[in-house]
Design a protein around this motif. Structure first.
Motif, PDB file in Angstrom:
ATOM      1  N   GLY A 132       0.821  -1.124   0.073  1.00  0.00           N
ATOM      2  CA  GLY A 132       0.158   0.002  -0.012  1.00  0.00           C
ATOM      3  C   GLY A 132       0.864   1.118   0.196  1.00  0.00           C
ATOM      4  O   GLY A 132       0.515   2.361  -0.473  1.00  0.00           O
ATOM      5  N   MET A 133       2.018   1.204   0.701  1.00  0.00           N
ATOM      6  CA  MET A 133       2.862   2.284   0.746  1.00  0.00           C
ATOM      7  C   MET A 133       3.704   2.464  -0.324  1.00  0.00           C
ATOM      8  O   MET A 133       4.360   3.668  -0.560  1.00  0.00           O
ATOM      9  CB  MET A 133       3.396   2.470   2.243  1.00  0.00           C
ATOM     10  N   ASN A 134       4.283   1.438  -0.777  1.00  0.00           N
ATOM     11  CA  ASN A 134       5.354   1.629  -1.901  1.00  0.00           C
ATOM     12  C   ASN A 134       4.822   2.319  -3.298  1.00  0.00           C
ATOM     13  O   ASN A 134       3.614   2.058  -3.611  1.00  0.00           O
ATOM     14  CB  ASN A 134       5.558  -0.109  -2.477  1.00  0.00           C
ATOM     15  N   GLY A 135       5.476   3.215  -3.398  1.00  0.00           N
ATOM     16  CA  GLY A 135       5.240   4.074  -4.839  1.00  0.00           C
ATOM     17  C   GLY A 135       4.453   5.059  -4.339  1.00  0.00           C
ATOM     18  O   GLY A 135       3.902   5.903  -5.364  1.00  0.00           O
ATOM     19  N   GLN A 136       4.152   5.697  -3.062  1.00  0.00           N
ATOM     20  CA  GLN A 136       3.266   6.665  -2.664  1.00  0.00           C
ATOM     21  C   GLN A 136       4.180   7.829  -2.453  1.00  0.00           C
ATOM     22  O   GLN A 136       5.174   7.783  -2.031  1.00  0.00           O
ATOM     23  CB  GLN A 136       2.234   6.209  -1.745  1.00  0.00           C
ATOM     24  N   CYS A 137       3.207   9.205  -2.323  1.00  0.00           N
ATOM     25  CA  CYS A 137       4.010  10.182  -2.053  1.00  0.00           C
ATOM     26  C   CYS A 137       3.478  10.738  -0.534  1.00  0.00           C
ATOM     27  O   CYS A 137       2.466  10.615  -0.187  1.00  0.00           O
ATOM     28  CB  CYS A 137       3.444  11.321  -2.967  1.00  0.00           C
ATOM     29  N   ALA A 138       4.414  11.315  -0.003  1.00  0.00           N
ATOM     30  CA  ALA A 138       4.309  12.323   1.211  1.00  0.00           C
ATOM     31  C   ALA A 138       3.053  13.014   1.296  1.00  0.00           C
ATOM     32  O   ALA A 138       3.048  13.786   0.149  1.00  0.00           O
ATOM     33  CB  ALA A 138       5.448  12.594   1.882  1.00  0.00           C
ATOM     34  N   GLY A 139       1.969  12.920   2.360  1.00  0.00           N
ATOM     35  CA  GLY A 139       0.907  13.830   2.166  1.00  0.00           C
ATOM     36  C   GLY A 139      -0.290  13.054   1.617  1.00  0.00           C
ATOM     37  O   GLY A 139      -1.236  13.525   1.797  1.00  0.00           O
TER      38      GLY A 139
END
Length: 204
Positions: free
Chosen positions: A121-128
């Protein structure tokens, strides 16, 4: 209309806003303050997202899904990747809408110290980004029960990726000797050079 919701969802709403058993139309309800009104707006937004998550989950069956709303489209180099430390807030829900967990967490992508659904779920995502996940049992707790989660449960997470911590340069001179390493409870002085990714994903 909120008090006409199914019992489980209605109880979640009551606990979230009032911390008790009164709905806005109940005889025991005495009005609202600006703070509660603002909280009510936040809760309605969360409930809409919850309803969407549960409907999509039912339609697609037990298949992993994730969606950032809205996606920040940060540069590829700023997206979370293996080795990054993830800082996040989360709410965990079961298929019937019951909340089984809520809090903050941090973990390093690739170390496999959390459920596989969080890793994906968090892999490849942007902060915020606010990221909604549907996690099937094989990427969650499998066929083993865990605390408030029954065995073979599909899990639903409402999350916020608050920050990504990345080491971009190896320590000068390599790793230090064991006797020189910082210990828990010890005061340390350090110099940090960092880049902060803002909520718009562009960073400064």
């Amino acid at each position: 209309p909120l008090c006409a919701l199914p019992p489980t969802t209605k109880q979640w709403y009551q606990r979230r806003v009032h911390g008790g058993s009164h709905c806005p139309t109940s005889p025991g309800y005495t009005g609202s303050s600006p703070a509660i009104s603002l909280q009510l707006v936040e809760v309605i937004a969360e409930m809409k997202l919850l309803a969407t998550v549960l409907l999509v989950g039912s339609a697609l069956g037990q298949e992993f899904q994730k969606e950032a709303d809205p996606p920040l489209n940060c540069q590829r180099a700023e997206k979370a990747r293996k080795g990054d430390k993830i800082l996040m807030d989360y709410t965990g829900l079961l298929g019937d809408g019951k909340q089984f967990d809520r809090g903050s967490a941090d973990f390093v992508l690739g170390e496999e110290k959390v459920i596989k659904g969080w890793e994906q779920g968090m892999n490849g995502q942007c902060a915020g980004e606010k990221i909604t996940m549907i996690v099937p049992p094989e990427l969650g707790y499998g066929d083993q029960p865990s605390d408030k989660v029954p065995a073979s449960s599909t899990l639903y997470f409402l999350t916020t990726l608050n920050g990504i911590v990345r080491v971009t340069k190896a320590p000068l001179g390599g790793d230090c000797n064991e006797g020189q390493k910082a210990r828990p409870g010890q005061d340390v002085t350090m110099r940090i050079k960092a880049r902060v990714a803002s909520r718009d994903g562009r960073g400064k």
